[in-house]
Write a protein that holds these residues in place. Sequence first.
Motif, PDB file in Angstrom:
ATOM      1  N   MET A 130      43.774  47.871  32.744  1.00  0.00           N
ATOM      2  CA  MET A 130      43.912  46.532  31.784  1.00  0.00           C
ATOM      3  C   MET A 130      43.642  45.374  31.346  1.00  0.00           C
ATOM      4  N   LEU A 131      43.259  44.343  31.800  1.00  0.00           N
ATOM      5  CA  LEU A 131      43.623  42.906  30.975  1.00  0.00           C
ATOM      6  C   LEU A 131      42.440  42.102  30.246  1.00  0.00           C
ATOM      7  N   CYS A 132      43.113  42.012  29.216  1.00  0.00           N
ATOM      8  CA  CYS A 132      42.084  41.146  28.186  1.00  0.00           C
ATOM      9  C   CYS A 132      42.251  39.685  27.921  1.00  0.00           C
ATOM     10  N   ILE A 133      41.526  39.158  28.651  1.00  0.00           N
ATOM     11  CA  ILE A 133      42.507  37.216  28.698  1.00  0.00           C
ATOM     12  C   ILE A 133      41.747  36.409  27.905  1.00  0.00           C
ATOM     13  N   GLY A 134      41.355  37.204  26.994  1.00  0.00           N
ATOM     14  CA  GLY A 134      40.778  36.177  25.983  1.00  0.00           C
ATOM     15  C   GLY A 134      40.268  36.822  24.341  1.00  0.00           C
ATOM     16  N   CYS A 135      39.824  36.777  22.738  1.00  0.00           N
ATOM     17  CA  CYS A 135      39.648  37.456  21.855  1.00  0.00           C
ATOM     18  C   CYS A 135      39.777  36.091  20.595  1.00  0.00           C
ATOM     19  N   GLU A 136      38.261  36.431  20.577  1.00  0.00           N
ATOM     20  CA  GLU A 136      37.442  35.898  19.531  1.00  0.00           C
ATOM     21  C   GLU A 136      37.390  34.567  19.329  1.00  0.00           C
ATOM     22  N   MET A 137      36.970  33.810  21.391  1.00  0.00           N
ATOM     23  CA  MET A 137      37.054  32.554  21.107  1.00  0.00           C
ATOM     24  C   MET A 137      36.355  31.570  20.703  1.00  0.00           C
ATOM     25  N   VAL A 138      35.341  31.548  20.125  1.00  0.00           N
ATOM     26  CA  VAL A 138      33.972  31.135  19.510  1.00  0.00           C
ATOM     27  C   VAL A 138      33.227  29.403  20.291  1.00  0.00           C
ATOM     28  N   ARG A 139      34.780  29.232  19.061  1.00  0.00           N
ATOM     29  CA  ARG A 139      34.087  27.894  20.541  1.00  0.00           C
ATOM     30  C   ARG A 139      34.715  26.815  21.390  1.00  0.00           C
ATOM     31  N   ALA A 140      35.669  27.887  21.837  1.00  0.00           N
ATOM     32  CA  ALA A 140      35.860  27.961  23.201  1.00  0.00           C
ATOM     33  C   ALA A 140      34.526  28.870  24.241  1.00  0.00           C
ATOM     34  N   ASP A 141      33.903  29.424  23.814  1.00  0.00           N
ATOM     35  CA  ASP A 141      33.153  30.431  24.623  1.00  0.00           C
ATOM     36  C   ASP A 141      31.949  30.047  25.238  1.00  0.00           C
ATOM     37  N   ALA A 142      31.798  28.424  24.716  1.00  0.00           N
ATOM     38  CA  ALA A 142      30.545  28.107  25.968  1.00  0.00           C
ATOM     39  C   ALA A 142      31.357  27.129  26.835  1.00  0.00           C
ATOM     40  N   ARG A 143      33.134  27.366  27.050  1.00  0.00           N
ATOM     41  CA  ARG A 143      33.257  26.259  28.248  1.00  0.00           C
ATOM     42  C   ARG A 143      32.853  27.206  29.803  1.00  0.00           C
ATOM     43  N   GLU A 144      31.778  27.665  29.769  1.00  0.00           N
ATOM     44  CA  GLU A 144      31.800  28.486  31.030  1.00  0.00           C
ATOM     45  C   GLU A 144      32.397  28.659  32.053  1.00  0.00           C
ATOM     46  N   ALA A 145      33.176  26.962  32.386  1.00  0.00           N
ATOM     47  CA  ALA A 145      34.051  26.825  33.993  1.00  0.00           C
ATOM     48  C   ALA A 145      35.030  26.694  33.803  1.00  0.00           C
ATOM     49  N   GLU A 146      35.035  26.300  32.734  1.00  0.00           N
ATOM     50  CA  GLU A 146      36.663  27.145  32.478  1.00  0.00           C
ATOM     51  C   GLU A 146      36.957  28.384  32.120  1.00  0.00           C
ATOM     52  N   TRP A 147      36.046  29.259  31.378  1.00  0.00           N
ATOM     53  CA  TRP A 147      36.018  30.912  31.710  1.00  0.00           C
ATOM     54  C   TRP A 147      36.354  31.411  33.328  1.00  0.00           C
ATOM     55  N   ARG A 148      35.197  30.659  33.787  1.00  0.00           N
ATOM     56  CA  ARG A 148      35.714  31.936  35.663  1.00  0.00           C
ATOM     57  C   ARG A 148      36.110  31.206  36.321  1.00  0.00           C
ATOM     58  N   ALA A 149      36.851  29.699  36.136  1.00  0.00           N
ATOM     59  CA  ALA A 149      37.989  29.774  36.745  1.00  0.00           C
ATOM     60  C   ALA A 149      39.380  30.236  35.921  1.00  0.00           C
ATOM     61  N   LEU A 150      39.704  30.750  34.808  1.00  0.00           N
ATOM     62  CA  LEU A 150      40.580  31.316  35.191  1.00  0.00           C
ATOM     63  C   LEU A 150      40.716  32.657  35.030  1.00  0.00           C
ATOM     64  N   ILE A 151      39.644  33.017  34.867  1.00  0.00           N
ATOM     65  CA  ILE A 151      39.201  34.304  35.549  1.00  0.00           C
ATOM     66  C   ILE A 151      39.572  34.718  37.017  1.00  0.00           C
ATOM     67  N   ALA A 152      38.775  33.391  37.979  1.00  0.00           N
ATOM     68  CA  ALA A 152      39.504  33.672  39.443  1.00  0.00           C
ATOM     69  C   ALA A 152      40.944  33.507  39.334  1.00  0.00           C
ATOM     70  N   ASP A 153      41.550  32.844  38.846  1.00  0.00           N
ATOM     71  CA  ASP A 153      42.968  32.497  38.768  1.00  0.00           C
ATOM     72  C   ASP A 153      43.698  33.953  38.216  1.00  0.00           C
ATOM     73  N   VAL A 154      43.190  34.953  37.242  1.00  0.00           N
ATOM     74  CA  VAL A 154      44.016  36.248  37.145  1.00  0.00           C
ATOM     75  C   VAL A 154      43.647  36.909  38.124  1.00  0.00           C
ATOM     76  N   ARG A 155      42.596  36.968  38.941  1.00  0.00           N
ATOM     77  CA  ARG A 155      42.588  37.802  39.590  1.00  0.00           C
ATOM     78  C   ARG A 155      43.480  37.494  41.465  1.00  0.00           C
ATOM     79  N   THR A 156      43.228  36.324  41.074  1.00  0.00           N
ATOM     80  CA  THR A 156      44.192  36.430  42.447  1.00  0.00           C
ATOM     81  C   THR A 156      46.113  36.945  41.889  1.00  0.00           C
ATOM     82  N   VAL A 157      46.065  37.480  40.734  1.00  0.00           N
ATOM     83  CA  VAL A 157      47.659  37.792  40.172  1.00  0.00           C
ATOM     84  C   VAL A 157      47.627  38.960  40.050  1.00  0.00           C
TER      85      VAL A 157
END
Length: 307
Positions: A130-157
């Motif tokens: 398992m890989l945890c991509i972030g922890c308790e990033m409360v203010r950043a949580d609302a940046r949905e597009a950025e998180w989705r893009a990051l997760i998609a990039d993670v899944r390529t590697v």
Amino acid sequence: MTWGWTGVRGTWATERAAESMQLMADHGVNWTALAYSALQDTAQSTEVRFRDEPTVTDDEIVWGIREAKALGLKVCLKPVVNVADGTWRAHIGFFDQDVPGEPTWGEWFASYREFILHAARIAEAERCEMLCIGCEMVRADAREAEWRALIADVRTVYTGLVTYNCDKYQEDRLTWWDAVDVITSSGYYPVDAWDQQLDRIQGVVESSGKPFFFMEAGCPSREGSPARPNDWALPGGPSGAEQLRYYEAMFAACDERPWMRGFMLWDWPARLYSPAEAAANTDYCPYGKPAGEFLRDAYRARTGHGR
């Protein structure tokens, strides 16, 4: 059990660290989150300096993964960003709309992406489950597009399970749980609030259809801590009995929820105190304390190895 926080360079890949991990495994643990932090200077800085001290080196991370696997443990690699001036990472944030001359979410996510993808490549090479991509990033949580893009990039590697560790009380506020494989959160709930909070979390689990566990949970062995388990600086004398009371209540409440998959308890240091020092220790680690005995018995009773 979480091991190794905060991942200070020079404290992993030592005989003392190996002994610490062995003692953790002896408590019936069968999963560990290897947690380490990289620093950014302030909550509005945009560079995550993951290659610099005090962050553990790649060699130390690989050592930790291999050591855990040699003990039969499954591994969640957990890279976390911290703020060097002591500000909690939940407050990392920028203007909602970019302003010329001001730091931006785009700049921060570009650096954070580099940090997480670097960890993802290590996790893939070492076959972390398992890989945890972030922890308790409360203010950043609302940046949905950025998180989705990051997760998609993670899944390529990285081909293992991907999770995100939201903060307490945030489980029902994230809008992108469908992008991860497992929902996790920091379950530092007051000792008398477990049923109420689990009722709320159950709605998230049922609507998402995703597995859930607490990526962090626990309580300091300190007077008063069961009421404020997230407050690691709460004044109070040492109390193994208080920590045990919290563990008993937490396990009993969670055992009533069939959807609850378990805990990655907080936490077990790479530099472990001695048994003689346990009674005076007021931190989260249960080693040498009544909660440690309870944990060992509880984990072994549930699966024969751990939870």
